[in-house]
Write a protein that holds these residues in place. Sequence first.
Motif, PDB file in Angstrom:
ATOM      1  N   ILE A 179     129.831  42.166 -37.265  1.00  0.00           N
ATOM      2  CA  ILE A 179     129.042  43.613 -37.884  1.00  0.00           C
ATOM      3  C   ILE A 179     129.844  43.613 -39.200  1.00  0.00           C
ATOM      4  CG2 ILE A 179     129.476  45.314 -36.648  1.00  0.00           C
ATOM      5  CD1 ILE A 179     129.276  44.667 -33.910  1.00  0.00           C
ATOM      6  N   LYS A 180     131.031  43.317 -39.283  1.00  0.00           N
ATOM      7  CA  LYS A 180     131.187  44.327 -40.858  1.00  0.00           C
ATOM      8  C   LYS A 180     130.815  43.590 -41.908  1.00  0.00           C
ATOM      9  CE  LYS A 180     136.684  44.976 -39.494  1.00  0.00           C
ATOM     10  NZ  LYS A 180     137.768  44.528 -39.854  1.00  0.00           N
ATOM     11  N   ASN A 181     130.099  42.802 -42.219  1.00  0.00           N
ATOM     12  CA  ASN A 181     129.257  41.941 -43.224  1.00  0.00           C
ATOM     13  C   ASN A 181     127.656  42.026 -42.977  1.00  0.00           C
ATOM     14  OD1 ASN A 181     131.582  40.601 -44.797  1.00  0.00           O
ATOM     15  ND2 ASN A 181     132.423  39.739 -42.552  1.00  0.00           N
ATOM     16  N   GLY A 182     126.936  43.041 -41.972  1.00  0.00           N
ATOM     17  CA  GLY A 182     126.701  43.472 -41.677  1.00  0.00           C
ATOM     18  C   GLY A 182     125.567  43.112 -40.846  1.00  0.00           C
ATOM     19  N   ALA A 183     125.614  42.501 -40.334  1.00  0.00           N
ATOM     20  CA  ALA A 183     125.338  42.417 -38.582  1.00  0.00           C
ATOM     21  C   ALA A 183     125.183  43.365 -37.933  1.00  0.00           C
ATOM     22  CB  ALA A 183     125.315  41.031 -37.441  1.00  0.00           C
ATOM     23  N   GLY A 184     123.493  42.925 -37.401  1.00  0.00           N
ATOM     24  CA  GLY A 184     124.119  43.840 -36.008  1.00  0.00           C
ATOM     25  C   GLY A 184     124.727  43.533 -34.777  1.00  0.00           C
ATOM     26  N   TYR A 185     123.935  44.352 -33.657  1.00  0.00           N
ATOM     27  CA  TYR A 185     124.751  43.977 -31.854  1.00  0.00           C
ATOM     28  C   TYR A 185     123.447  44.041 -30.920  1.00  0.00           C
ATOM     29  CZ  TYR A 185     127.465  43.247 -27.828  1.00  0.00           C
ATOM     30  OH  TYR A 185     127.737  43.040 -26.758  1.00  0.00           O
ATOM     31  N   THR A 186     123.302  42.859 -30.034  1.00  0.00           N
ATOM     32  CA  THR A 186     122.561  43.302 -29.236  1.00  0.00           C
ATOM     33  C   THR A 186     123.657  43.061 -27.575  1.00  0.00           C
ATOM     34  OG1 THR A 186     120.823  41.878 -30.133  1.00  0.00           O
ATOM     35  CG2 THR A 186     120.109  41.590 -27.647  1.00  0.00           C
ATOM     36  N   PRO A 194     121.668  48.530 -34.135  1.00  0.00           N
ATOM     37  CA  PRO A 194     121.688  48.376 -36.062  1.00  0.00           C
ATOM     38  C   PRO A 194     123.648  49.028 -36.695  1.00  0.00           C
ATOM     39  CG  PRO A 194     120.804  50.149 -35.656  1.00  0.00           C
ATOM     40  CD  PRO A 194     121.092  49.953 -33.698  1.00  0.00           C
ATOM     41  N   HIS A 195     123.199  47.393 -37.448  1.00  0.00           N
ATOM     42  CA  HIS A 195     124.668  47.527 -38.231  1.00  0.00           C
ATOM     43  C   HIS A 195     125.109  48.941 -38.549  1.00  0.00           C
ATOM     44  CE1 HIS A 195     127.628  46.482 -41.017  1.00  0.00           C
ATOM     45  NE2 HIS A 195     126.598  46.822 -42.154  1.00  0.00           N
ATOM     46  N   GLU A 196     123.856  49.554 -39.191  1.00  0.00           N
ATOM     47  CA  GLU A 196     124.341  51.526 -39.463  1.00  0.00           C
ATOM     48  C   GLU A 196     124.733  51.819 -38.594  1.00  0.00           C
ATOM     49  OE1 GLU A 196     121.791  48.834 -42.094  1.00  0.00           O
ATOM     50  OE2 GLU A 196     121.648  49.398 -40.494  1.00  0.00           O
ATOM     51  N   ARG A 197     124.551  51.854 -37.616  1.00  0.00           N
ATOM     52  CA  ARG A 197     124.726  53.030 -36.386  1.00  0.00           C
ATOM     53  C   ARG A 197     126.250  52.353 -36.419  1.00  0.00           C
ATOM     54  NH1 ARG A 197     121.963  53.189 -31.102  1.00  0.00           N
ATOM     55  NH2 ARG A 197     119.185  53.045 -33.034  1.00  0.00           N
ATOM     56  N   LEU A 198     127.175  50.996 -36.481  1.00  0.00           N
ATOM     57  CA  LEU A 198     127.819  50.747 -36.014  1.00  0.00           C
ATOM     58  C   LEU A 198     129.142  50.738 -37.081  1.00  0.00           C
ATOM     59  CD1 LEU A 198     126.941  47.631 -34.040  1.00  0.00           C
ATOM     60  CD2 LEU A 198     127.382  49.717 -32.325  1.00  0.00           C
ATOM     61  N   THR A 199     128.694  51.167 -38.454  1.00  0.00           N
ATOM     62  CA  THR A 199     129.748  50.664 -38.842  1.00  0.00           C
ATOM     63  C   THR A 199     129.361  52.432 -40.168  1.00  0.00           C
ATOM     64  OG1 THR A 199     128.332  49.709 -41.093  1.00  0.00           O
ATOM     65  CG2 THR A 199     129.258  48.098 -39.267  1.00  0.00           C
ATOM     66  N   ARG A 200     130.906  52.139 -40.896  1.00  0.00           N
ATOM     67  CA  ARG A 200     130.192  53.076 -42.501  1.00  0.00           C
ATOM     68  C   ARG A 200     130.278  52.699 -43.130  1.00  0.00           C
ATOM     69  NH1 ARG A 200     134.846  54.637 -44.381  1.00  0.00           N
ATOM     70  NH2 ARG A 200     137.187  54.650 -42.818  1.00  0.00           N
ATOM     71  N   PRO A 201     129.998  52.520 -44.390  1.00  0.00           N
ATOM     72  CA  PRO A 201     130.172  51.944 -45.871  1.00  0.00           C
ATOM     73  C   PRO A 201     131.059  52.056 -46.197  1.00  0.00           C
ATOM     74  CG  PRO A 201     128.119  53.759 -45.881  1.00  0.00           C
ATOM     75  CD  PRO A 201     128.538  54.066 -44.516  1.00  0.00           C
ATOM     76  N   SER A 202     131.728  50.552 -46.852  1.00  0.00           N
ATOM     77  CA  SER A 202     132.802  50.963 -47.492  1.00  0.00           C
ATOM     78  C   SER A 202     132.427  51.538 -49.303  1.00  0.00           C
ATOM     79  CB  SER A 202     133.559  49.133 -48.000  1.00  0.00           C
ATOM     80  OG  SER A 202     132.521  48.462 -48.454  1.00  0.00           O
TER      81      SER A 202
END
Length: 304
Positions: A179-186, A194-202
């Motif tokens: 997920i850190k490297n761009g994947a989402g999660y099902t 989506p990835h954007e909901r689980l992370t904040r940009p570095s």
Amino acid sequence: MEKFEIHILGCGSALPTTRHFSSSQVLNIREKLFMIDCGEGAQIQLRKTRLKFSRLNHIFISHLHGDHCFGLMGLISTFGLLGRTADLHVHSPAGLEELFAPQLDYFCKNLPYKVVFHAFGTAESAIIYEDKSLVVTTIPLRHRIPCCGFLFAEKRVPDHILRDMVEFYHVPTFELNRIKNGAGYTTPEGEFIPHERLTRPSAPPRKYAYCSDTIYHPAIVEQIKGVDLLFHESTFSKRDLPRAKETYHTTAEQAAQIALAAEAKQLLIGHFSARYEDENLLLQEATALFPHTQLAREALCVEV
């Protein structure tokens, strides 16, 4: 953000003055130290910064003119007196090892550490150093002898996990790196997060370009496009343009033209000729074209 600092040890050119030391800088990148050029007095200036000598393991020499490497022998000797044991890596155009071999054999026969020389070509850009967070690439320049600048570029850091969202969706630990490297999660129920909901940009990776010595050379613009900070030699005023061309150096105005074309965020000018008692003349010429310009000076620390 992690540390990314440039410490100016010397910003003068070939003729020594009471105002400036010869060319030398130290980069502090995440507490690793990298020296660029090593003119006379560099080790004295390095002591003044209070940076830890033990964290300096790589030195990059742009070319084999004395005002860029005369301080290297003294620095190597001092490291020996301090009991250094870690290898010291010196990156330079071909020829430096042959020049230093007899001096090392005479003055530093029993060094407690190894000096490792790495020769690089100056005709084409090449990666000459890389670790998990940084890449150093040569910037071919045009001077009276083979010469390269250096581009220090951070590697992109993976995005940061939002712990509350990960916990909310019960994301398994083994999924986090992906997920850190761009994947989402099902989810087990089939819902895609989506990835954007689980992370904040570095933070975006930063770049520093060092260009000294060179005649006005627009060919470098594409390689240094968008750098956060550009150091560019500005040996002469525009009134001395004929002398700049004769000696394969750059004027402050030409350095500003390079920064403008490269869309650099900041410009730092240095390698000043001894003929100018007040470098504000050079600063005025550069800022007329590129307002985000700063004069280099000894003991200056610039954060990138």
